[in-house]
Design a protein around this motif. Structure first.
Motif, short mmCIF file in Angstrom:
data_model
loop_
_atom_site.label_atom_id
_atom_site.label_comp_id
_atom_site.label_asym_id
_atom_site.label_seq_id
_atom_site.Cartn_x
_atom_site.Cartn_y
_atom_site.Cartn_z
N PHE A 45 0.81 -1.21 0.00
CA PHE A 45 0.00 0.00 0.00
C PHE A 45 0.84 1.27 0.00
CE2 PHE A 45 -2.46 -3.20 2.55
CZ PHE A 45 -3.29 -3.57 1.50
N SER A 46 2.05 1.19 -0.51
CA SER A 46 2.89 2.38 -0.61
C SER A 46 2.55 3.16 -1.88
CB SER A 46 4.37 1.97 -0.64
OG SER A 46 4.64 1.20 -1.80
N VAL A 91 -9.14 -3.00 -5.80
CA VAL A 91 -9.29 -2.93 -4.34
C VAL A 91 -7.97 -2.51 -3.69
CG1 VAL A 91 -9.70 -4.29 -2.25
CG2 VAL A 91 -11.20 -4.57 -4.22
N LEU A 92 -6.87 -3.10 -4.11
CA LEU A 92 -5.56 -2.75 -3.56
C LEU A 92 -5.22 -1.29 -3.86
CD1 LEU A 92 -3.48 -5.96 -4.44
CD2 LEU A 92 -4.32 -5.26 -2.19
N PHE A 93 -5.57 -0.83 -5.04
CA PHE A 93 -5.32 0.57 -5.39
C PHE A 93 -6.13 1.50 -4.48
CE2 PHE A 93 -6.42 4.29 -8.12
CZ PHE A 93 -5.16 4.88 -8.11
N GLY A 94 -7.39 1.15 -4.22
CA GLY A 94 -8.23 1.96 -3.34
C GLY A 94 -7.68 2.00 -1.92
N LEU A 97 -4.71 4.30 -1.72
CA LEU A 97 -5.09 5.71 -1.63
C LEU A 97 -5.42 6.09 -0.18
CD1 LEU A 97 -7.31 6.01 -4.83
CD2 LEU A 97 -4.99 6.88 -4.52
N LEU A 98 -6.15 5.21 0.52
CA LEU A 98 -6.48 5.47 1.92
C LEU A 98 -5.22 5.49 2.79
CD1 LEU A 98 -9.66 3.23 2.32
CD2 LEU A 98 -9.58 5.72 2.46
N LEU A 115 -5.86 15.75 -1.04
CA LEU A 115 -6.86 14.94 -0.34
C LEU A 115 -8.11 14.76 -1.20
CD1 LEU A 115 -7.94 13.52 2.19
CD2 LEU A 115 -8.69 15.76 3.02
N THR A 116 -8.54 15.84 -1.86
CA THR A 116 -9.75 15.76 -2.69
C THR A 116 -9.54 14.82 -3.87
OG1 THR A 116 -10.28 18.04 -2.07
CG2 THR A 116 -11.46 17.11 -3.95
N PHE A 117 -8.34 14.87 -4.49
CA PHE A 117 -8.03 13.96 -5.59
C PHE A 117 -8.09 12.50 -5.12
CE2 PHE A 117 -5.95 17.25 -8.33
CZ PHE A 117 -6.63 16.92 -9.49
#
Length: 513
Positions: A45-46, A91-94, A97-98, A115-117
């Motif tokens: 998740f980096s 899912v991993l990409f989402g 982002l978090l 943050l909005t992006f």
């Protein structure tokens, strides 16, 4: 007591760990697990991982384009768009982002544009997920003056009806079969007191009958005729009496009145009819008129005509059998597919073929297994709406002086009796009918221009979530242009400084000179 013994007793450690030691070990173990968890987070998740997911996503989309071009949309869906690994990438990409929102403390440091992006991409992914699992779509066909409340789903289903001892059993399964990918499918059902296994053995894209040489075959003749949907091929075996488009073809040693009688004698085909036929040999363009009541040699690849009936003797094999094979690997939106299926119980088994596909209303194939009677269908299913749509008029507009369509529209009436709604609407490009979470788009029309095809979409929540994501994306772009903490503004400032330096340097040099 001996002081030396007391001193030695103090030096000898106790075999039982103290409470403080236990706490320290637990704390150390928790730190180790936390370190392992951080390493996993950094790997999956980096920021680098998020970039890798984008690259894989782009490569998959590119590959899907080639697959769709060569094998059809169903293959692209099965291999890529609806595959578990493609969904896992998203899912991993989402989650990445978090994780990056937390890692870079975007909220605490008030990085509102970034943050909005990130939030916009997460919301768009959520909308895509809602559409994928809860949305539905299909096609509604209406003729002028008719009213309907059903449409055909875009998803394909295997539907079964079984009758055993007067009881009726109905069940269906959503399926996705394609030219590429694994098409093996197996289920077991309890019908009465019997366990029945149903299997899909093979998927045949664009099935067609072909003549294949076979040592135990029989003489078979192929006829080619023009049909409502273009070229049609028909096979007449020795011993057959087939009525094809109004002409009775009799391939045997016995004549039938009012038939096109065909016989095989010493390896040569002959025909006899009570009508006069014209014969056109395709290779030489030689024309002949063949009288009635007399046997004439039957020439292959020749056109025979009598009044309004015409056909070509396309092929003949003396020892052959008719088999089902694929005529093309690419599945179009309205292509027909064949499923080779098997139904079995503990006592017996039966194999059969079922035809259907996406955009094709399923036609039942009836078979029996012992005392159980089955009706099996493969294709789209009929979906009933809580309201009706009536087609009042289909309007076609053309470019001046041509037959090419410039635009077309459907004048419809929305009918909801239980709510007293009876409203007229005009559906055309970029102008849809929206009611009850269902959206109707103008899709196509009948060749005689007396009917319309409306694309039906039911995805209220997925659509709104996606729109929210697009709105956030737009806000993020605007914030990027005006927020002084963004990379965009930093680069803009650096460019201004460089330009100012470029203006100052020539003046300084001129003063020195």
């Amino acid at each position: 007591m001996d002081p030396l013994k007391i001193e030695r007793s103090k030096e000898i450690p106790s075999s039982q760990p103290s409470g403080k030691t236990v706490v320290m070990k637990q704390h150390k173990a928790s730190n180790q697990w936390a370190a392992i968890l951080r390493k996993i987070m950094n790997v999956f998740f980096s920021t680098s991982a998020a970039g890798l997911y984008i690259v894989i996503f782009a490569a998959a989309i590119g590959a899907a384009t080639f697959v769709e071009n060569d094998f059809g949309t169903s293959s692209a869906q099965k291999l890529i768009y609806k595959s578990w690994w493609f969904e896992l990438i998203l899912v991993l990409f989402g989650i990445s982002l978090l994780a990056n929102i937390r890692r870079f403390r975007m909220i605490k440091q008030k990085k509102w544009a970034t943050l909005t992006f990130h939030a916009a991409m997460i919301v768009i992914l959520a909308g895509a997920g809602i559409t994928r699992y809860f949305g539905s779509e299909g096609i509604m066909h209406i003729r002028e003056g008719n009213t309907t409340n059903v449409f055909l789903s875009s998803e394909t289903y295997l539907q079964f009806q079984a009758i055993s001892n007067g009881q009726k059993f109905v069940f269906e399964e959503p399926v996705l079969f394609a030219t590429l990918g694994d098409n093996q499918w197996k289920r077991s059902y309890l019908i009465g007191d019997q366990e029945v296994k149903i299997e899909v053995l093979d998927f045949i894209p664009n099935p067609s009958e072909v003549l294949v040489d076979h040592e135990n075959g029989v003489p078979v003749l192929k006829l080619v005729m023009a049909g409502a949907n273009g070229r049609e091929e028909h096979f007449v075996k020795f011993g057959d009496h087939k009525n094809i488009q109004g002409t009775l073809f009799n391939f045997s040693d016995h004549q039938l009145a009012s038939a096109f009688n065909i016989k095989l004698e010493n390896g040569q085909l002959y025909f006899l009819s009570d009508r006069t036929y014209s014969q056109l040999q395709m290779a030489s363009q030689k024309k002949d008129t063949l009288g009635a009541g007399v046997y004439h040699p039957l020439v292959l690849r020749s056109l025979y005509s009598s009044g309004n009936q015409s056909f070509v003797m396309g092929d003949f094999k003396a020892n052959a059998q008719v088999e089902i094979a694929s005529s093309s690997e690419k599945m179009e939106s309205n292509s027909l597919a064949g499923l080779k299926m098997k139904i079995s119980n503990e006592q017996q088994a039966r194999e059969f073929l079922v035809y259907g596909g996406q955009g094709v209303e399923a036609r039942p194939r009836v078979t029996t297994l012992g005392d159980i009677r089955f009706a099996v269908t493969y294709g789209t299913k009929r979906v009933t709406l809580p309201f009706s749509v009536k087609l009042n008029d289909f309007i076609m507009e053309r470019y001046p002086g041509t037959n090419s369509a410039s635009s077309y529209a459907s004048e419809v009436t929305l009918k909801v009796p239980n709510k007293g709604i009876d409203r007229d609407h005009r559906i055309y490009m970029n102008h849809i009918l929206n009611y009850g979470g269902y959206r109707f788009f103008q899709s196509s029309y009948d060749k005689d221009e007396l009917g319309t095809y409306l694309s039906v979409n039911h995805d209220r929540w997925g659509t709104w979530v996606s729109y929210i994501g697009y709105a956030l994306l737009t806000i993020g772009m605007i914030l990027t242009m005006f927020n002084s903490n963004t990379r965009f503004r930093q680069l803009t400032g650096m460019i201004k400084k460089i330009r100012q330096t470029e203006k100052i340097i020539p003046g300084v040099l001129a003063g020195l000179l």
